[in-house]
Design a protein around this motif. Structure first.
Motif, PDB file in Angstrom:
ATOM      1  N   UNK B  99       0.808  -1.204   0.000  1.00  0.00           N
ATOM      2  CA  UNK B  99       0.000   0.000   0.000  1.00  0.00           C
ATOM      3  C   UNK B  99       0.847   1.263   0.000  1.00  0.00           C
ATOM      4  N   UNK B 101       3.920   1.613  -1.176  1.00  0.00           N
ATOM      5  CA  UNK B 101       4.527   1.744  -2.508  1.00  0.00           C
ATOM      6  C   UNK B 101       3.519   2.305  -3.494  1.00  0.00           C
ATOM      7  N   UNK B 102       2.291   1.772  -3.440  1.00  0.00           N
ATOM      8  CA  UNK B 102       1.273   2.213  -4.389  1.00  0.00           C
ATOM      9  C   UNK B 102       0.921   3.672  -4.165  1.00  0.00           C
ATOM     10  N   UNK B 103       0.858   4.065  -2.898  1.00  0.00           N
ATOM     11  CA  UNK B 103       0.556   5.460  -2.590  1.00  0.00           C
ATOM     12  C   UNK B 103       1.576   6.394  -3.243  1.00  0.00           C
ATOM     13  N   UNK B 105       3.623   5.681  -5.682  1.00  0.00           N
ATOM     14  CA  UNK B 105       3.537   5.538  -7.136  1.00  0.00           C
ATOM     15  C   UNK B 105       2.467   6.490  -7.674  1.00  0.00           C
ATOM     16  N   UNK B 106       1.303   6.471  -7.039  1.00  0.00           N
ATOM     17  CA  UNK B 106       0.220   7.371  -7.431  1.00  0.00           C
ATOM     18  C   UNK B 106       0.635   8.827  -7.272  1.00  0.00           C
TER      19      UNK B 106
END
Lengths: 316, 292
Positions: B99, B101-103, B105-106
């Motif tokens: 989560x 990492x994705x945050x 990335x976004x």
């Protein structure tokens, strides 16, 4: 066969039949052209989720597998005249091989390191393709595919149906992996790798299996791409947007089950198709970014997680 | 020019580029190396820092002074980002790698598009008196547009190292990486210490951005090409080793410079990752990290 599996089988057959009959109802080939991209993302999200969702290993390199699949089928067709179906099988094998290779190199490292290493895979593959003249280098390769078979209404409709077949096959594989001993083992890995190892779960073998399956499905998503666009070049097939969507879609749908990535991909990819046509591709990326941040911060278990929480809260 | 002269030139440009990579990677060495927050948005923040300098330069401010002016706003931005991150994750008790990492990335996508919408996607550059000049030592020429940003690396890293080593708040940041609970027993709020560290890391982004924009024009998506390199440097340096970051960055700069001069420039983007993959497989604790 359980009741759920029967329902799944009937649904799969119904989806395929609908795909076969759709060209007789919808005459505009653009729907199939756009539908192909949506289905492609269903396959990508499903493939990513086998490793990322079930085992909890985040792969930033989905585009690497996708690109490898696309180049495999394009190269085999242009050089040896091997048709797309042969290229598809070859792409699956190459994807599985790449997956196992990546697994051997990186599965000893966990979490963040694995994620970074997979990001490296894309860059290395892209650099290699750039430097091989036989694969067209930076200029890419043009692929003049054969005309579609007589029963298909047109090239877009044919490619659409082919992608639908790949999607149904991938989702079936993902569902089988989830409900079988493989999925149970991977869930144990995800919960606690050490505890799983101690209770006799063959963690390394399971993870390698997940890497191989995930890699094969991701490469299969790329294999028809050269025939769909008649052209492959490194920048588009190794694009960051593919890697991003591969993570965003399962995360938005829910990563625990096979259904999550399907829902996420259908929702996100159709929205993106509409946004790209009606607004602009920049705003499309901005939209993905914001939705991603919102879901990660507010609903970490995705749409299916929200639904599950809602049904737990309202007693029946 | 003799073979030796060419080799020397290659080595010098490797050292210069390496020092520049170091200052770009520095923020990540703090967030990822010390705080264990996988901030893959850092390269995008660096580009944003570069854009800040470009805008200030339009008003006639020298890039180096613009960098100094940017430190405070970027420090505050970093504290804001950390607050958002902590509210989303650390309050829930566990920050899952996927989560966070994705945050980020976004976040990096949002920053890129934000820059495109504000300034367009064309290349942006700065002007300064030292950009066109060059220093010559025998057969070795050092252009000013490389020398000035390359000096930013050792200077920033030296200052940070002194801060971490000799000040109380620097020691607190090292302590929060080591044992959060012990820090709170000692009467300090770990969240506040981490917020400060994240702010500091983001402040280095504006210096990294200055370095990049001095070398040549930048565009909003330039950060993507740095992601691999900066992670390679931080991991190879051994999580959180600040002087190690400089040494590894220079080694990487030399390796890339050798590959692009003697093999083919097209191979050099793969160098950082090839070294990283080999290192992860052989020595996961990094070159300068303690064995775990």
């Amino acid at each position: 066969m359980t009741r759920d599996s029967k329902i799944f089988l009937i649904a799969a057959v119904a989806v395929l039949l609908a795909g076969l009959l759709a060209p007789h109802v919808l005459k505009n080939p653009f729907y199939f052209f756009a539908g192909y991209v949506i289905l492609q993302y269903v396959v990508i999200a499903t493939g990513w989720n086998i490793l990322g969702g079930y085992a909890g290993y985040i792969n930033f390199g989905a585009a690497g597998f996708f690109g490898a699949g696309a180049y495999a089928s394009a190269f085999l067709f242009n050089t040896f005249g091997i048709p797309l179906l042969g290229g598809l099988v070859a792409a699956c094998l190459i994807g599985a091989l790449l997956g196992v290779l990546m697994g051997y190199l990186t599965l000893r490292i966990q979490g963040v390191y694995f994620a970074i290493a997979t990001l490296g895979l894309v860059i290395i593959l892209e650099t290699i393709i750039h430097n091989i003249p036989a694969l067209g280098g930076a200029r890419g390769i043009v692929v003049y595919g054969p005309p579609p078979p007589a029963w298909a209404a047109g090239p877009s409709q044919y490619m659409f149906f082919l992608m639908l077949l790949i999607a149904v096959a991938s989702v079936s594989l993902a569902r089988w992996m989830q409900i079988s001993w493989v999925g149970r083992g991977l869930r144990a890995v995800r919960a606690s790798e050490n505890a799983a190892e101690c209770s006799g779960v063959p963690t390394l073998r399971l993870k390698l299996l997940a890497c191989a399956a995930s890699g094969a499905v991701l490469a299969a998503a790329g294999a028809p791409y050269p025939f769909y666009t008649s052209f492959v070049e490194p920048v588009t097939v190794f694009s960051l947007l593919i890697g991003l969507n591969a993570i965003a879609m399962p995360l938005i749908g829910g990563t625990r089950t096979w259904l999550g990535p399907v829902i996420g991909a259908l929702l996100m990819a159709s929205t993106q198709q509409i946004a790209t046509i009606t607004i602009s591709s920049e705003l499309n990326i901005l939209f993905v970014g914001i939705v991603l941040i919102a879901f990660v911060a507010l609903a970490p278990n995705g749409i299916l997680g929200l639904v599950a929480r809602r049904s737990r809260e309202t007693p029946r | 020019m003799t073979t030796l002269d060419i080799l020397l030139n290659v080595l010098v440009s490797g050292v210069l580029f390496g020092s520049i990579y170091a200052v770009v990677a520095l923020g990540l060495a703090i967030t990822f190396g010390i705080l264990h927050i996988p901030n893959i948005a850092h390269p995008a923040l660096v580009i944003m820092g570069g854009y800040f300098v470009v805008q200030a330069n339009r008003l006639g401010i020298d890039p180096l002074i613009a960098a100094a002016l940017g430190i405070i706003p970027f420090y505050l931005l970093g504290m804001l980002l950390y607050t958002f991150y902590a509210n989303s994750f650390e309050r829930r008790g566990r920050a899952e790698v996927l989560q966070s990492l994705t945050l980020f990335f976004g976040l990096s996508l949002v920053i890129e598009i934000f820059l495109v919408l504000l300034f367009g996607s064309e290349l942006q550059s700065v002007s300064a008196p030292y950009i066109g000049t060059s220093l010559k030592f025998g057969q070795i020429a050092i252009p000013g547009r490389l020398l000035v940003p390359a000096l930013l690396g050792p200077v920033t890293i030296g200052l940070l190292w002194l801060y971490f080593k000799y000040t109380n708040s620097g020691t607190a940041i090292r302590a929060v990486a080591h044992d959060e609970r012990a820090l709170s027993i000692a009467g300090l709020d770990p969240a506040a210490v981490k917020r400060r560290a994240f702010g500091l890391a983001t402040a280095t982004a504006v210096i990294g951005g200055t370095a990049l924009v001095l070398i040549g024009p930048i565009d909003p998506f330039g950060g993507r090409f740095q992601i691999g390199r900066v992670f390679a440097i931080v991991v190879l340096a051994g999580m959180g080793s600040i002087p190690g970051t400089l040494v590894v960055a220079i080694m990487l700069g030399i390796a890339e410079s050798l590959v692009s001069s003697y093999l083919n420039p097209a191979w050099s983007p793969g160098v950082a990752f090839a070294i990283l993959l080999a290192a992860l497989a052989l020595r996961p604790q990094g070159l300068f990290g303690a064995a775990r």
